[in-house]
Structures are given as C-alpha cells and as structure tokens.
Design a protein around this motif. Structure first.
Motif, PDB file in Angstrom:
ATOM      1  N   THR A 152       0.856  -1.185   0.000  1.00 56.16           N
ATOM      2  CA  THR A 152       0.000   0.000   0.000  1.00 56.16           C
ATOM      3  C   THR A 152       0.888   1.229   0.000  1.00 56.16           C
ATOM      4  O   THR A 152       1.860   1.298   0.749  1.00 56.16           O
ATOM      5  CB  THR A 152      -0.921   0.034   1.231  1.00 56.16           C
ATOM      6  N   GLU A 175       0.655   5.267   0.702  1.00 57.60           N
ATOM      7  CA  GLU A 175      -0.226   6.239   1.343  1.00 57.60           C
ATOM      8  C   GLU A 175       0.397   7.635   1.229  1.00 57.60           C
ATOM      9  O   GLU A 175       1.566   7.815   1.558  1.00 57.60           O
ATOM     10  CB  GLU A 175      -0.415   5.909   2.826  1.00 57.60           C
ATOM     11  N   SER A 193      -4.699   6.715  -0.785  1.00 55.17           N
ATOM     12  CA  SER A 193      -3.942   5.461  -0.664  1.00 55.17           C
ATOM     13  C   SER A 193      -4.330   4.511  -1.784  1.00 55.17           C
ATOM     14  O   SER A 193      -5.459   4.539  -2.283  1.00 55.17           O
ATOM     15  CB  SER A 193      -4.184   4.790   0.693  1.00 55.17           C
ATOM     16  N   THR A 232      -3.839   0.333  -2.711  1.00 58.39           N
ATOM     17  CA  THR A 232      -3.411  -1.025  -2.315  1.00 58.39           C
ATOM     18  C   THR A 232      -3.416  -1.906  -3.555  1.00 58.39           C
ATOM     19  O   THR A 232      -4.386  -1.923  -4.320  1.00 58.39           O
ATOM     20  CB  THR A 232      -4.352  -1.587  -1.243  1.00 58.39           C
TER      21      THR A 232
END
Length: 401
Positions: A187, A189, A213, A215
C-alpha cells in the motif's frame, strides 16, 4: 461595429453597472446593429453571470489562459471538435472577455486591493510535495520522503526502487514467484500535503493526490483481473492488456478498463465520486446497485451520488489540474475549494460566516504557492477574507458596507 476590445470593455462596464444610462445607451446601440452583436452580448452576459461577475475573474492568468485554450483546441480530435463547436466558440469569447473584465474590475476597485495589501496573516503554510509512506506486505512502513534514491527493498521476487524524480518503480526479477506475489499486497499512502507516483508491476502508472492510498498486489496473476483498491484521488495510465482487465475498487464503485487514462476522485468527505475519462474507455459499476453499469467515452465524467450516476461532458484539464500543478475552478464553491486547500496544505478550515461557503470562482492558481498567496487571490474578489493561525484557516464573508 465589430467586437473590439473597446466594445468588450463597454459591455463589461455596463454589466457591472447596469443602471448607468450612458453605458446602457451605448450598449443598446451596439446590440441593435446586427444579430451577431446581440448574440455576442448575450454570450457575454451569460459568462458574466456564470462567473459571479468580474469579482472572481482576477484569479485568471490571462496569458496562461489564452495559451492553454489554444493548446486544448489544437489537441481536440475531429469528433470532439465537431460535437463541441458551440462550446469552443463560447470559450473563445470567454477567454477574451475574462481578460478584459479582469482589467476593468481591478482598475475600478483599487480600494479593495489596497486594503488587501495592508492585511497580514499571523501564519502561513507551505505547499505540499512528494511525500508518501510505503507499507510492505509484512507490515513494515517506509517513508519514501526520507529514504535514499535507488533500490529500497526486494520482496517476493520484485525490486522496489525510488527514482530521483519522485517515483516508486516495481521491477519483476523472478517471474516464478507469481503465485506468492499475488497473495502479497503493498500500500502506498500519501498524507495531507503529499503526492506520489508509482509504476506498478504490470507497467501501469498511477499518480496519487494528497490524503490518498492505493493497495495493490505484487503481481497480477494470469487469467484474473488486475485489481487495486483506491481511497482518495488518483490518475491512472493503464498498461494495455486485453486479456487481463484492470479494476479500480473504491468504497462506492468499481471501474474496469483494458488500457486507458482516467482520473477518480473518491474522497470520503466529498458527496460524489467522479470518474473522468481522458483516453480509451472505462466501465463504471456502482457497488450499491443504485444504477446500471455504464461505459464512458473520452471527455466524459461519471458523477456518482446516492441517487445514481450522472454523465456529463467536461474539460478534462479541470479533472487532472492537481496532477498538472494547478487548482482550477469553474464556478466552484468556496467550500469545495477549501477542502482541496486543506488537503494540499495540511491545514484545517472553519467558517466564521456560513455565507462564505457558497461564494463561487472561475480561474486557476498554481498549487506550488504558499497558502497566503492563494488566499489573497480569493480576497481580491472582495467577497471573502481569511485569518491564518498556525494550521487553522478561518473564512469570513467580507462586509462591503
């Protein structure tokens, strides 16, 4: 009588002071001379009303606006140019009118500018920049802002590298590890005041806006969708792979593509989710079943609300203004603008006067100025004023009495 700068200036003066008998008589004469003159006046009147009068127009960098407009027209393909010919004529007139009206407003409202120039803010805030955290599959968190350029880590047959221009690049080193990679996720961010670009293992490029974010798996396994999950806002340039559709999941919708360029704005504090297509095609599917899936064409934007999906034609430059280093406003409300400013400058915003939320603006401002310079642009409209104390911005409706 042609639409010379003098005529445009006269129309602008009349619209700003419609009770002035001299301006009215001169404009009436111009309007009566031909249907073209009347049509131009009507267009100018509509632009004036849509842009909140000249009060908002000083946000426009005149030379920049004209250059960008010419570039956009040059880049339009035949289909879009044919379909939007009326819009293009309107926009061409608008660019000229905005430039003239800006000069008039600033000249006739020197007292407003003088007062603004005397104001001082208690604090200021720097613009955002390349800041992000990489969360590895094992939970380890790496600050991409602080780590040196070059290889960061090797994980499940991949090399993860930070480049000098602020990108995160995944390079496959061991294709036999795909079965393990597809079970592992990273991930990235971005905090408030941050943005970052990542090149995914399949070659797709993603730009993340502030407070967002993404993922994604370390590998997109054969025979399955290439699926990622987004919170916040991102611009995607997807590597073409007809056999493996790319899917972006958000809390309220899925967007499926084969290879294309698009932007998704899906912040939790916004009332809508906006998906804007620049190239190719995308399939937008609401996750709550409130509307049927639909396919977007280039230049279209899907706006998802609790009531369904509305599709509209838009200027795609406005959708990716953040990626190109600008705030762009097309009759956008102060409240919406301040949410963007809060994310990019990592500040909190409160309103001393509720009326200030609804003030609207047209124009563009660089995202790389200090927040004080951005706010002074809004103050030049004479509609609002601001106080900055540490990380707190307070918005007031300007008292004109």
């Amino acid at each position: 009588m042609s639409a010379t700068p003098d005529i445009l200036e006269l129309i602008a003066k009349y619209l700003d002071d419609p009770n002035n008998a001299l301006y009215k008589s001169q404009v009436d004469i111009y309007r009566s001379q031909s249907s073209k003159n009347e049509a131009l006046f009507k267009e100018m009147e509509r632009i004036w009303l849509l842009s909140g009068k000249a009060a908002a127009l000083n946000l426009v960098d005149q030379n920049d606006a004209i250059a960008k407009f010419q570039l956009r027209i040059a880049n339009k393909n035949h289909r879009i140019a044919k379909k939007k010919s009326s819009f293009i004529r309107w926009a061409a007139a608008a660019v000229v009118f905005l430039a003239v009206a800006t000069s008039i407003y600033l000249f006739t409202n020197k007292d407003i500018l003088a007062n603004i120039g005397k104001r001082e803010y208690a604090s200021d805030a720097l613009p955002g920049g390349n800041k992000a955290i990489l969360v590895l599959a094992n939970g380890k968190r790496i600050s991409l802002t602080d780590v040196n350029n070059g290889d960061i880590v090797e994980e499940a047959g991949l090399s993860i590298t930070k480049t000098s221009d602020g990108q995160l690049v995944y390079t496959v080193k061991n294709s036999s590890s795909d079965s393990n990679q597809e079970q592992a996720f990273n991930t990235i961010e971005t905090p408030k005041g941050g943005m970052w670009q990542v090149k995914l293992p399949d070659g797709s490029a993603v730009w993340l806006n502030a407070a967002s974010s993404l993922t994604y798996p370390l590998a997109f396994s054969n025979g399955k969708n290439r699926m990622v999950e987004l919170k916040g806002e991102a611009y995607f340039e997807i590597a073409k792979d007809p056999l493996h559709p790319f899917v972006v999941k958000t809390s309220k919708q899925d967007v499926q593509v084969l290879g294309t360029h698009f932007n998704i704005n899906s912040y939790s504090d916004e009332m809508t989710v906006k998906t804007t297509l620049l190239e190719g095609s995308v399939l937008v599917s609401p996750s709550q079943g409130i509307a049927e899936p639909l396919v977007l064409k280039p230049g279209e934007q899907a706006v998802l609300t609790t009531a369904g999906i509305d599709v509209r034609e838009v200027d795609t430059d406005e959708a990716i203004d953040w990626k190109n280093g600008y705030f762009m406003f097309n009759n956008e409300k102060q409240e919406s603008i301040m949410r963007k400013i809060a994310r990019w400058y990592n500040v909190k915003v409160t309103y001393a006067d509720a009326e200030a939320r609804a003030v609207t603006y047209y124009g563009s401002i660089s995202r790389f100025e200090n927040v004080s310079k951005v706010l002074r642009k809004f103050e030049q409209t004479g509609e609002v004023r601001f106080e900055i104390n540490n990380d707190q911005i307070t918005v007031y409706k300007e008292d004109k009495d």
